[in-house]
Design an enzyme around this catalytic site. Structure first.
Site, short mmCIF file in Angstrom:
data_model
loop_
_atom_site.label_atom_id
_atom_site.label_comp_id
_atom_site.label_asym_id
_atom_site.label_seq_id
_atom_site.Cartn_x
_atom_site.Cartn_y
_atom_site.Cartn_z
N CYS A 171 9.77 -4.50 -5.13
CA CYS A 171 9.27 -3.56 -5.01
C CYS A 171 7.83 -4.11 -4.69
CB CYS A 171 8.79 -2.50 -6.39
SG CYS A 171 8.30 -1.10 -5.75
N HIS A 221 13.51 -1.82 -10.19
CA HIS A 221 13.21 -2.29 -11.27
C HIS A 221 14.34 -1.98 -12.44
CE1 HIS A 221 8.78 -2.57 -9.72
NE2 HIS A 221 9.02 -1.20 -9.83
N ARG A 275 6.22 10.02 -3.75
CA ARG A 275 7.05 9.11 -4.07
C ARG A 275 8.16 8.42 -4.15
NH1 ARG A 275 3.13 5.28 -5.78
NH2 ARG A 275 4.99 4.21 -6.49
N1 GLN Z 1 1.95 0.22 -5.27
C1 GLN Z 1 3.55 -0.28 -4.14
C2 GLN Z 1 4.34 0.99 -3.82
O1 GLN Z 1 3.54 2.23 -4.79
C3 GLN Z 1 5.27 -1.27 -4.88
C4 GLN Z 1 5.30 0.27 -6.30
C5 GLN Z 1 6.28 -1.24 -7.63
O2 GLN Z 1 5.92 -2.02 -7.38
N2 GLN Z 1 6.25 -0.67 -7.56
O3 GLN Z 1 5.30 1.31 -3.24
#
Ligand code: GLN
Length: 240
Positions: free
Chosen positions: A92, A191, A126
């Site tokens: 990520c 994740h 998101r």
């Molecule tokens: N901050 C980055 C995003 O929102 C990565 C998020 C993360 O590592 N889960 O895309």
């Protein structure tokens, strides 16, 4: 002795991504493969040519901003080691920063190392939820499951995807790709953490790290019933 480096363990450790390091170390130890852990924080230095497996985890936009300047200091040593076959798993936020840049929802552009040919821009929404992908690791087809939560949408240039999306969003929710692979660098939005319930991927990374040190050994089989059960439970839930 295999050297495992966890980069920014205090800053890039969203959703327990440290579990990927634990899984790699433990599956080596269960096989009596000597392995050591080096935790590298901001301001510290290392010669990545001495490292066999490097892990970079996920982080919020704030953490990514905090460590981008420090990461830049490692650029040439890391690039050289990657070109020499260093095995890297990057999840990520860490994934995003190995590419050209990550443009946040506020329009600020966090510079990446540009070692992998991809870029990331924040989308309207998101991308959150359980995810299943199919990877092809040198002819071995593996279905992996995990959890994603990212605002960034990643678009690949000349790098290959890590896998194709079977359920969930993946890189951007549009082109069906998930993650990226360049040489022995494996990037993903999964994740979970990713490795504990995708044990075949963990063993694949261990074998690559050993091969880079000229050790071509068959890994002793382990009792993977728990890992298989966890993986199958999610695959059945996501793909039924
Ligand atoms: N901050 C980055 C995003 O929102 C990565 C998020 C993360 O590592 N889960 O895309």
């Amino acid at each position: 002795m295999l050297s495992v480096c966890h980069l920014y363990p205090d800053l890039l450790n969203l959703y327990g991504d440290r579990g990927n390091v634990i899984a790699f170390l433990q599956r080596c130890r269960w096989r009596d493969i000597p392995v050591q852990l080096i935790e590298l924080n901001a301001g510290e230095s290392i010669d990545f040519n001495r490292v066999d497996f490097l892990f970079l985890g996920g982080g919020s936009d704030r953490e990514q901003n905090l460590m981008a300047a420090d990461l830049e200091k490692h650029k040439e040593s890391l690039r050289e080691a990657i070109e020499d076959g260093l095995v890297v798993l990057s999840i990520c936020g860490g994934y995003q920063l190995l590419g050209q840049y990550y443009r946040t929802p506020r329009g600020e552009e966090i510079p990446g190392l540009g070692i992998l040919d991809h870029y990331t821009v924040a989308g309207e929404k998101r991308l959150i939820g359980n995810v299943a992908i199919e990877m092809n690791l040198d002819g071995q087809s593996i279905k992996a499951t995990g959890f994603e939560n990212h605002g960034g949408q990643t678009y690949l240039g000349s790098v290959e995807p890590l896998g194709k999306v079977l359920a969930g969003y993946g890189n951007n929710g549009k082109d069906g790709t998930e993650g990226a692979r360049y040489k022995n660098v494996f990037c993903s939005y999964l994740h979970g953490p990713l490795l504990p319930k995708n044990h075949q991927f963990t063993d694949y990374l261990i074998k690559l790290a050993l091969q880079r040190r000229g050790i071509d050994k068959q890994l002793t089989p382990l009792d993977d019933s728990f890992e298989k059960s966890a993986n199958n439970t999610m695959l059945n839930r996501l793909l039924k």
